[in-house]
Design an enzyme around this catalytic site. Sequence first.
Site, short mmCIF file in Angstrom:
data_model
loop_
_atom_site.label_atom_id
_atom_site.label_comp_id
_atom_site.label_asym_id
_atom_site.label_seq_id
_atom_site.Cartn_x
_atom_site.Cartn_y
_atom_site.Cartn_z
N ASN A 132 22.63 10.58 12.23
CA ASN A 132 23.25 11.88 12.44
C ASN A 132 22.49 12.98 11.70
O ASN A 132 21.86 12.72 10.67
CB ASN A 132 24.70 11.86 11.97
CG ASN A 132 25.54 10.85 12.75
OD1 ASN A 132 25.17 10.45 13.84
ND2 ASN A 132 26.66 10.44 12.19
N VAL A 133 22.59 14.19 12.20
CA VAL A 133 21.88 15.33 11.62
C VAL A 133 22.84 16.40 11.13
O VAL A 133 22.44 17.53 10.88
CB VAL A 133 20.87 15.93 12.63
CG1 VAL A 133 19.79 14.92 12.99
CG2 VAL A 133 21.58 16.42 13.90
N HIS A 155 17.09 10.99 10.92
CA HIS A 155 16.69 11.99 11.91
C HIS A 155 16.73 13.41 11.38
O HIS A 155 16.67 14.36 12.14
CB HIS A 155 17.56 11.86 13.17
CG HIS A 155 17.34 10.58 13.91
ND1 HIS A 155 18.22 10.11 14.87
CD2 HIS A 155 16.34 9.67 13.84
CE1 HIS A 155 17.77 8.96 15.36
NE2 HIS A 155 16.63 8.68 14.74
N CYS A 163 8.72 25.48 10.02
CA CYS A 163 7.80 26.23 10.88
C CYS A 163 6.77 25.27 11.44
O CYS A 163 6.07 24.59 10.68
CB CYS A 163 7.12 27.34 10.08
SG CYS A 163 5.88 28.25 11.04
N CYS A 166 3.03 26.62 10.23
CA CYS A 166 2.50 26.50 8.86
C CYS A 166 3.21 25.47 8.01
O CYS A 166 2.78 25.17 6.90
CB CYS A 166 2.52 27.86 8.16
SG CYS A 166 4.18 28.40 7.65
#
Length: 315
Positions: A132-133, A155, A163, A166
Site C-alpha cells: 500500500n502507498v 511500493h 522529480c 533531477c
Amino acid sequence: MTPAKHPALDGHRAALRSIARVVGETVPEQDPETASRGLLRMLAEQRPVVITGAGVSTDSGIPDYRGPNGSLHRHRPMTFQEFRDDPAARHRYWARSFVGWRRMDEARPNPAHRILADWVRRGVVSGIVTQNVDGLHAEAGRAAGMDPNLLVELHGDLARVVCLHCGALESRRALDVRLEAANPGFLQRVAVERDAVNPDGDVTLDQRWVDAFRMVGCLACGSVELKPDVVYFGENVPRAWRERADELVDEGRAVLAVGTSLAVMSGFRFVLRAERAGKDVGLVSLGPTRGDTKARWRWRTGAAEALTWLDAHLH
C-alpha cells in the site's frame, strides 16, 4: 528480419497484463474454523512476517483494486511508461490527484493497521511488508511505538513527490500548498463523490477541469516532470526497498499475507520465497489469491475482522 525491440512499449504492455490479471479459484475454500485456528498457531509459534495489500485499508475508506467494489471496475491505473512519456497524461494525473489526494490524506488507520503495529512492537510478527502507498501502517506504527525499521513500504508513499528530471524530493503536503496557490478556487468549483477516490490517489475528472488545472514545477530545477514517490504498474521496485523486504521475509519463520490477492509479482514473490525455504504460508483475504495453492492456511474474511479475532485469542 527480427523486429526492433521497444523497451518502453514492452514495459507498458507488461504493466497492462498485470493490471488486467484476474485471480480465480484454484483450490476449495478452507473451513473457517480450521483456517483461523491454524493462523492462530502460526502467530503463536512462528513469528511470521506480514505482507499486506489494499484490503487492509478498505475500512479506512480507501478502495482496493480487485475486490467486488474495487477501483479496477471503473478505473485503469496509469502505467509508469504513460506517466513518464506522455506530458498530457501526466498533467491529467496531477489535476485528478489535486482533488483526490486530500481524501487520501484524511484517511486514518483502522483496527487492522493498529493491531499489526502492536504485533510488531510486541514481537508477535517479525515485521510488515506493505504494497500500500497510503502511509497508514507508518502512522499506526508511530502511535504504537513500533520500530520503523520493521516496516517496508514496498511500493512507496503518496506523501512524497520526486522529480523525474533531477531526482529532488518534496513532501506532498508542501506541493499541495503550491498547487492551491496556482489554482485558486479550483477545489471549490469541482465536485466529486467522496467514495470516488482511487487507490493511487486520484479521481475521475471531466476534461474541462483537467484543462483548467495549472501544474507547478520542481523547486530545484523547475521541471513539471513530478511524480508521486510510488511504484507504478510497469515500474521496478527500487533495489534497496526490495532487498530490505527480502531480509524481513527471511527473518520470519512464516509468511502471513493479509488483504491482498497477490496478483502482482512484487508481492507474490514473497510467497514463492517462503515456499522455497520450506516455510508455512497463511492467507487472509475476502477472495481467491494467487498464493492459494502455496498456503497451508486460507481464511476467507475481511482483514480487520480476522485480525481482531486473532488478537483477542492470542495468549
